[in-house]
Design a protein around this motif. Structure first.
Motif, PDB file in Angstrom:
ATOM      1  N   HIS A 240     -11.189   7.942  -5.198  1.00 21.90           N
ATOM      2  CA  HIS A 240     -10.328   8.744  -6.076  1.00 21.90           C
ATOM      3  C   HIS A 240      -9.987  10.061  -5.391  1.00 21.90           C
ATOM      4  N   PRO A 241      -8.695  10.346  -5.138  1.00 23.17           N
ATOM      5  CA  PRO A 241      -8.325  11.561  -4.393  1.00 23.17           C
ATOM      6  C   PRO A 241      -8.751  12.856  -5.058  1.00 23.17           C
ATOM      7  N   LEU A 242      -8.991  12.860  -6.371  1.00 23.36           N
ATOM      8  CA  LEU A 242      -9.395  14.085  -7.057  1.00 23.36           C
ATOM      9  C   LEU A 242     -10.909  14.242  -7.143  1.00 23.36           C
ATOM     10  N   SER A 243     -11.661  13.256  -6.669  1.00 18.39           N
ATOM     11  CA  SER A 243     -13.114  13.343  -6.689  1.00 18.39           C
ATOM     12  C   SER A 243     -13.613  14.217  -5.537  1.00 18.39           C
ATOM     13  N   ARG A 244     -14.656  14.975  -5.786  1.00 18.63           N
ATOM     14  CA  ARG A 244     -15.234  15.783  -4.704  1.00 18.63           C
ATOM     15  C   ARG A 244     -15.931  14.930  -3.659  1.00 18.63           C
ATOM     16  N   PHE A 245     -16.096  13.638  -3.948  1.00 20.33           N
ATOM     17  CA  PHE A 245     -16.713  12.724  -2.979  1.00 20.33           C
ATOM     18  C   PHE A 245     -15.672  11.862  -2.264  1.00 20.33           C
ATOM     19  N   TYR A 246     -14.404  12.272  -2.348  1.00 22.45           N
ATOM     20  CA  TYR A 246     -13.319  11.543  -1.689  1.00 22.45           C
ATOM     21  C   TYR A 246     -13.351  11.750  -0.178  1.00 22.45           C
ATOM     22  N   ASP A 247     -13.619  12.979   0.267  1.00 17.13           N
ATOM     23  CA  ASP A 247     -13.591  13.291   1.694  1.00 17.13           C
ATOM     24  C   ASP A 247     -14.794  14.123   2.117  1.00 17.13           C
ATOM     25  N   ASN A 248     -15.903  14.000   1.396  1.00 17.43           N
ATOM     26  CA  ASN A 248     -17.035  14.883   1.660  1.00 17.43           C
ATOM     27  C   ASN A 248     -17.741  14.602   2.982  1.00 17.43           C
ATOM     28  N   PHE A 249     -17.439  13.477   3.633  1.00 20.02           N
ATOM     29  CA  PHE A 249     -18.043  13.191   4.939  1.00 20.02           C
ATOM     30  C   PHE A 249     -17.131  13.580   6.100  1.00 20.02           C
ATOM     31  N   LEU A 250     -15.886  13.968   5.822  1.00 17.91           N
ATOM     32  CA  LEU A 250     -14.925  14.201   6.908  1.00 17.91           C
ATOM     33  C   LEU A 250     -15.393  15.296   7.857  1.00 17.91           C
ATOM     34  N   LEU A 251     -15.884  16.415   7.312  1.00 11.20           N
ATOM     35  CA  LEU A 251     -16.336  17.506   8.176  1.00 11.20           C
ATOM     36  C   LEU A 251     -17.534  17.068   9.011  1.00 11.20           C
ATOM     37  N   LEU A 252     -18.480  16.345   8.390  1.00 10.41           N
ATOM     38  CA  LEU A 252     -19.623  15.828   9.155  1.00 10.41           C
ATOM     39  C   LEU A 252     -19.146  14.929  10.285  1.00 10.41           C
ATOM     40  N   TRP A 253     -18.191  14.061   9.964  1.00  7.43           N
ATOM     41  CA  TRP A 253     -17.686  13.093  10.944  1.00  7.43           C
ATOM     42  C   TRP A 253     -17.053  13.806  12.138  1.00  7.43           C
ATOM     43  N   THR A 254     -16.175  14.755  11.875  1.00  8.98           N
ATOM     44  CA  THR A 254     -15.473  15.432  12.971  1.00  8.98           C
ATOM     45  C   THR A 254     -16.412  16.319  13.785  1.00  8.98           C
ATOM     46  N   GLN A 255     -17.498  16.804  13.180  1.00 14.94           N
ATOM     47  CA  GLN A 255     -18.450  17.654  13.902  1.00 14.94           C
ATOM     48  C   GLN A 255     -19.606  16.868  14.517  1.00 14.94           C
ATOM     49  N   GLY A 256     -19.584  15.542  14.378  1.00 14.71           N
ATOM     50  CA  GLY A 256     -20.627  14.727  14.988  1.00 14.71           C
ATOM     51  C   GLY A 256     -21.962  14.820  14.292  1.00 14.71           C
ATOM     52  N   GLU A 257     -21.945  14.960  12.970  1.00 12.44           N
ATOM     53  CA  GLU A 257     -23.197  15.012  12.213  1.00 12.44           C
ATOM     54  C   GLU A 257     -23.335  13.744  11.374  1.00 12.44           C
ATOM     55  N   TYR A 258     -24.582  13.431  11.003  1.00 14.00           N
ATOM     56  CA  TYR A 258     -24.887  12.204  10.281  1.00 14.00           C
ATOM     57  C   TYR A 258     -25.516  12.527   8.931  1.00 14.00           C
ATOM     58  N   LEU A 259     -25.502  11.538   8.075  1.00 20.02           N
ATOM     59  CA  LEU A 259     -26.194  11.604   6.798  1.00 20.02           C
ATOM     60  C   LEU A 259     -27.526  10.880   6.955  1.00 20.02           C
ATOM     61  N   THR A 260     -28.610  11.551   6.612  1.00 17.79           N
ATOM     62  CA  THR A 260     -29.923  10.907   6.658  1.00 17.79           C
ATOM     63  C   THR A 260     -30.136  10.160   5.351  1.00 17.79           C
ATOM     64  N   MET A 261     -30.309   8.838   5.459  1.00 15.31           N
ATOM     65  CA  MET A 261     -30.604   8.027   4.278  1.00 15.31           C
ATOM     66  C   MET A 261     -32.080   7.644   4.301  1.00 15.31           C
ATOM     67  N   THR A 262     -32.665   7.634   3.148  1.00 21.12           N
ATOM     68  CA  THR A 262     -34.102   7.387   3.057  1.00 21.12           C
ATOM     69  C   THR A 262     -34.401   6.274   2.065  1.00 21.12           C
ATOM     70  N   THR A 263     -35.500   5.578   2.299  1.00 22.92           N
ATOM     71  CA  THR A 263     -35.980   4.585   1.338  1.00 22.92           C
ATOM     72  C   THR A 263     -36.966   5.194   0.346  1.00 22.92           C
ATOM     73  N   ASP A 264     -37.236   6.502   0.485  1.00 25.89           N
ATOM     74  CA  ASP A 264     -38.146   7.197  -0.423  1.00 25.89           C
ATOM     75  C   ASP A 264     -37.331   7.779  -1.572  1.00 25.89           C
ATOM     76  N   ILE A 265     -37.378   7.157  -2.737  1.00 20.64           N
ATOM     77  CA  ILE A 265     -36.558   7.574  -3.865  1.00 20.64           C
ATOM     78  C   ILE A 265     -36.930   8.966  -4.351  1.00 20.64           C
ATOM     79  N   ALA A 266     -38.176   9.392  -4.127  1.00 23.56           N
ATOM     80  CA  ALA A 266     -38.601  10.721  -4.575  1.00 23.56           C
ATOM     81  C   ALA A 266     -37.869  11.828  -3.821  1.00 23.56           C
TER      82      ALA A 266
END
Length: 631
Positions: free
Chosen positions: A584-610
């Motif tokens: 959804h273009p109006l959602s704040r999660f529409y392009d929230n990874f773009l800056l990370l992507w262009t700067q070469g940063e990653y999202l750390t995903m975890t299996t620890d729900i806490a």
């Protein structure tokens, strides 16, 4: 005045209604839904990046919830993919699917339909902005829709069905006396999946690391959707494909896997059995998600066969590949693989950060190989300088001096990649346009492999440098010198004659266009994204050129998912996609990874729900309204 006020009031009312409907279609991640088809309550916790962590009491409930969140965030994408796969869809599954795959597809479809049912009750803006342009009702999702999407995906990573016809057309146009080198047919690059592993003996943690990279369309929303499925057998995190209930590339608490595709196939798969290989592909993913270790995974996959695919699998100790035979063919001029192998050789021990750095490497091995062949006569003795004006001579000397010091890094802020690729493009045109005047894709799309064959005179390929209509015998160095003039003229016309003001990102721009259900004209351009990026077609994060006449180095295809994964601990998995989770273009999660992507940063995903529950974007609860009906 009355007419003006009436028109203004009507326009304001229409605009207000449109805004209301658009905002209403943004999902609220903190809701509770009473749905039919669940056996127990499901909790969907979305972390700060809107990645869903789905917890439930049964596999079917988890797959139901995945279908629900795919529809919540990517309904427009699902409907578009269903339309694109329409020719592959049937009303019933033609192949006998394994019981667990069929159950997963049915549960997933029920989840998609649960969200479609919520939309049909009103008050949610028809679920997606582009749906507002259509008055037709949304047809229920079926398992056949998912199988058709799986089939479309498998076909998409094969060689294009028109490629053999294109190759034959090229072959017919080769003039007498010109060598038929295989590099002539490599100008077009399609989607692919790549994966490579670092064994335990070469990692800081003493456990294998797998690096995965998928190339394909760079569109909005992203082709991939990150998710954490907390199955009864244990959590599984990674990249899902909207329309399918499985994790394509990812990890559980016991296993990590990536996928390698060759892109090669002599015939289209799935002809004999419309959904057979799609079902096998999903079965393989199902077994990987539930396997206890790499050896068990290999045993459970023995009876399957998926053409053109290879899986790289690791547990806490060993690194394996499946299938163990029939290794995919590799080109000796695969510059991306060559660079990867050199990175692996020069670093004896890898940490997770070191593996990330290797995956983000933007040095072009093609440039390091091709540039010495192009510039060897000009760096030391440039006879053409004598006939040039002083300004042109100074510019040419400056440019050649810069290239002599350059290490091949395709940094978006550097001028050298712009000079190199413009020179390569001009040279390819100089060499091949006279033989193939009507096949622009062959000489307008830079192909370093082809130029490497020509400049190194492989199998007599230097003969291509001679211009057929000319009586004089032109050499490759003649073509290289003229191409350098062409390149500098092209750059100076656009950016002036000061190389210190040139930079690669001015031309090499990532353009992601909104992929709506149907063309929405101006609206689509308003919500599209663009950003200057580093890299090139052969760097580790690949970006393929659009090759348009006006903007030849724009990229709309390339790496659209990257991951570095290990079982060293619950937080040792890093993933990134170029845009965001929401469509959804109006959602704040529409392009929230773009800056990370262009700067070469990653999202750390975890299996620890806490770890993720403390700062959640919202928690959605699905409550069974009636007992689930046995399938």
């Amino acid at each position: 005045m009355r007419a003006f006020l009436a028109v203004t009031a009507i326009a304001g009312l229409m605009a207000g209604s449109a805004i209301y409907l658009l905002v209403a279609s943004i999902p609220d991640y903190s809701e509770e839904f009473s749905v039919t088809g669940l056996s127990g309550e499901v909790e969907i916790l979305r972390d700060t990046s809107a990645v869903p962590h789905i917890s439930g009491t049964s596999e079917d409930d988890i797959y139901f919830a995945l279908g629900f969140v795919h529809a919540q965030d990517r309904l427009g994408q699902l409907l578009r993919k269903r339309r694109a796969s329409g020719g592959l869809r049937t009303q019933s599954m033609q192949a006998a699917l394994p019981m667990e795959v069929e159950a997963a597809l049915v549960a997933y479809s029920n989840g998609v339909n649960a969200w479609i049912s919520e939309i049909s009750q009103g008050g949610r803006g028809r679920g997606a902005p582009e749906s507002l342009l259509s008055r037709s009702s949304i047809a229920p999702w079926t398992p056949s829709d998912s199988l058709a999407i799986a089939k479309n995906f498998l076909i998409g990573v094969q060689e294009n069905s028109s490629a053999p016809v294109w190759r034959e057309e090229v072959r017919r146009q080769i003039p007498t006396g010109r060598p038929d080198v295989p590099e002539l047919y490599g100008a077009s690059v399609g989607p692919y999946l790549r994966a490579w592993g670092i064994p335990a003996a070469r990692t800081v943690s003493g456990q294998p690391i797998i690096l995965a990279d998928i190339a394909g369309p760079l569109s909005l929303p992203s082709q991939w959707y990150l998710a954490d499925l907390r199955l009864p057998s244990g959590p599984v995190i990674g990249a899902t494909l909207p329309g399918l209930p499985m994790v394509i590339v990812g990890r559980s608490d016991r296993l990590v896997w990536g996928v390698q595709s060759s892109g090669l196939a002599t015939t289209t798969i799935l002809d004999a059995n419309e959904f057979g290989t799609s079902g096998e592909f999903l079965s393989v993913l199902d077994r990987l998600m539930k396997a206890d270790d790499a050896v068990q995974a290999m045993r459970r996959l023995d009876k399957f066969s998926i053409p053109t695919f290879r899986f790289v699998i690791a547990d806490r100790e060993i690194l394996l590949e499946w299938p163990t035979t029939q290794r995919q063919p590799e080109s000796p001029e695969d510059f991306q693989r060559l660079r990867r192998d050199r990175l692996a050789m020069r670093q004896p021990i890898f940490s997770l950060d070191g593996a990330v750095a290797a995956q983000l490497d933007t040095v072009s091995e093609a440039a390091r190989t091709l540039l010495p062949l192009m510039a060897r006569e000009f760096w030391f003795n440039d006879p053409s300088l004598s006939g040039m004006s002083s300004d042109t001579r100074v510019l040419r000397e400056q440019v050649l001096a810069r290239l002599a010091r350059w290490n091949g890094d395709m940094n978006r802020l550097s001028p050298e990649p712009l000079i190199y690729w413009t020179w390569v493009r001009a040279l390819q045109r100089r060499v091949f346009e006279d033989e193939f005047p009507s096949m622009e894709v062959l000489w307008a799309t830079p192909n370093p492999n082809l130029l490497y064959a020509v400049l190194s005179n492989r199998d007599g390929a230097a003969a291509w440098c001679d211009i057929l209509p000319s009586e004089r015998l032109e050499t490759c160095q003649d073509a290289v010198g003229l191409a350098l003039n062409d390149a500098l003229n092209w750059i100076t016309e656009r950016y002036g004659d000061d190389p210190t003001t040139w930079y690669w990102g001015a031309e090499h721009t990532l353009v992601m266009e909104w992929s709506a259900i149907r063309n929405v004209g101006l609206v689509g351009s308003l919500v599209s994204l663009a950003a200057p990026i580093s890299g090139g077609p052969d760097t580790q994060r690949a970006s393929f050129f659009d090759s348009s006449a006006s903007w030849p180095f724009e990229t709309r295809r390339g790496s659209n998912f990257q991951a570095v994964m290990s079982l060293a601990n619950a937080n040792s998995s890093r993933y990134i996609i170029p845009a965001g989770q929401s469509g959804h273009p109006l959602s704040r999660f529409y392009d929230n990874f773009l800056l990370l992507w262009t700067q070469g940063e990653y999202l750390t995903m975890t299996t620890d729900i806490a770890v993720v529950s403390g700062a959640a974007a919202g928690v959605t609860r699905l409550i069974p309204s009636t007992p689930a009906i046995a399938q």
